[in-house]
Scaffold this active site. Structure first.
Site, PDB file in Angstrom:
ATOM      1  N   ILE A  93     -10.545   0.988   2.367  1.00 32.14           N
ATOM      2  CA  ILE A  93     -11.335   0.976   1.142  1.00 32.14           C
ATOM      3  C   ILE A  93     -12.740   1.418   1.514  1.00 32.14           C
ATOM      4  O   ILE A  93     -13.360   0.859   2.423  1.00 32.14           O
ATOM      5  CB  ILE A  93     -11.335  -0.427   0.507  1.00 32.14           C
ATOM      6  CG1 ILE A  93      -9.924  -0.740   0.010  1.00 32.14           C
ATOM      7  CG2 ILE A  93     -12.361  -0.513  -0.619  1.00 32.14           C
ATOM      8  CD1 ILE A  93      -9.769  -2.138  -0.555  1.00 32.14           C
ATOM      9  N   HIS A 110      -3.057   9.536  -4.860  1.00 37.43           N
ATOM     10  CA  HIS A 110      -2.541   8.173  -4.953  1.00 37.43           C
ATOM     11  C   HIS A 110      -1.099   8.253  -5.456  1.00 37.43           C
ATOM     12  O   HIS A 110      -0.823   8.967  -6.418  1.00 37.43           O
ATOM     13  CB  HIS A 110      -3.402   7.361  -5.923  1.00 37.43           C
ATOM     14  CG  HIS A 110      -2.978   5.937  -6.021  1.00 37.43           C
ATOM     15  ND1 HIS A 110      -3.269   5.006  -5.042  1.00 37.43           N
ATOM     16  CD2 HIS A 110      -2.239   5.274  -6.954  1.00 37.43           C
ATOM     17  CE1 HIS A 110      -2.751   3.842  -5.375  1.00 37.43           C
ATOM     18  NE2 HIS A 110      -2.123   3.975  -6.525  1.00 37.43           N
TER      19      HIS A 110
HETATM   20  C1  GRF Z   1       0.951   9.421   0.411  1.00 38.69           C
HETATM   21  O1  GRF Z   1       2.005   8.844  -0.284  1.00 38.69           O
HETATM   22  C2  GRF Z   1      -0.298   9.370  -0.418  1.00 38.69           C
HETATM   23  O2  GRF Z   1      -0.060   9.444  -1.788  1.00 38.69           O
HETATM   24  C3  GRF Z   1      -0.864   8.028  -0.073  1.00 38.69           C
HETATM   25  O3  GRF Z   1      -0.573   7.849   1.281  1.00 38.69           O
HETATM   26  C4  GRF Z   1       0.580   8.604   1.633  1.00 38.69           C
HETATM   27  C5  GRF Z   1       0.219   9.459   2.811  1.00 38.69           C
HETATM   28  O4  GRF Z   1       1.331  10.093   3.367  1.00 38.69           O
HETATM   29  N1  GRF Z   1      -2.259   7.954  -0.412  1.00 38.69           N
HETATM   30  P1  GRF Z   1       1.148  11.175   4.519  1.00 38.69           P
HETATM   31  O5  GRF Z   1       0.448  10.473   5.675  1.00 38.69           O
HETATM   32  O6  GRF Z   1       0.328  12.293   3.964  1.00 38.69           O
HETATM   33  O7  GRF Z   1       2.516  11.595   4.894  1.00 38.69           O
END
Ligand code: GRF
Length: 217
Positions: A93, A110
């Protein structure tokens, strides 16, 4: 002018990889000037290094508090002079010490259809609620968590028998598609944060159904 993108991630880095792919194949007119993580052992750093991208590890456990880490992160990232800072699974955060100087140049993806399910465990929560749709949202980062103006969303159906894992995998395919589109729209200046809202070409963004086509133009 080719844009400079800083990516911050804490995990696997599949979104970072999708952005790097999009820079290489021209969907994004830019390059990743730095891939940073708060976890020195994060897979994203190894993946980025394997592609020859510059990496930076800043372990949040070495700082006394969030504000001190965020100030150090700001200084470290600013040294690479990015046009856009892209959070891609960055599991910290952020406080105003980081957010305020990058406001309008800081985006996140997100894994939910915001404003539904800010925070963690989004897929489990969508399943528990009996929702028919899940998805992902690219949004500007403001001081309130997962609450900044949306830039682009992708929806996927929730199917019978889905687990959080199967749903996450289906959503991630869409994340890899929409994040490059949104990043290019921000870098080109077509999408901007104007006060508290996101704008496209100086006007209110079209409704979500028409937005992807408008951004891709
Ligand atoms: C994704 O699902 C994104 O939406 C979230 O964290 C995850 C990251 O996945 N914020 P990666 O490390 O890019 O594979």
């Amino acid at each position: 002018m080719s844009g400079r993108i800083a990516v911050l991630a804490s995990g696997v880095g599949s979104n970072a990889e999708a952005l790097a792919d999009a820079c290489e194949d021209g969907r994004i007119d830019g390059s990743l000037c730095i891939v940073g993580s708060n976890r020195p052992d994060a897979e994203v750093l190894a993946r980025a290094a394997a592609r020859g991208l510059p990496t930076l590890a800043l372990d949040h456990r070495s700082y006394p508090d969030r504000a001190a880490f965020d100030a150090a992160l700001h200084d470290a990232i600013a040294a690479f002079e990015p046009d856009l800072v892209v959070l891609a699974g960055f599991m910290r955060i952020l406080t105003p010490a980081f957010i305020t100087p990058w406001r309008g140049r800081l985006v996140n993806i997100h894994p939910s259809l915001l404003p539904l399910y800010p925070g963690l465990d989004t897929h489990a929560r969508a399943l528990a609620a009996g929702d028919r749709w899940a998805g992902a949202t690219v949004h500007y980062v403001i001081e309130a968590l997962d609450a900044g103006p949306a830039i682009l969303q992708a929806k996927v159906p929730i199917e019978a028998g889905d687990s959080p894992g199967t749903l996450a995998a289906r959503v991630r395919v869409e994340e890899h598609r929409i994040y490059p589109l949104a990043v290019q729209a921000c870098l080109s200046g077509r999408v901007r944060l104007a006060g508290e809202r996101a704008e496209l070409d100086g006007a209110v963004l079209p409704p979500s159904g028409a937005r992807e086509a408008a951004l891709a133009r």
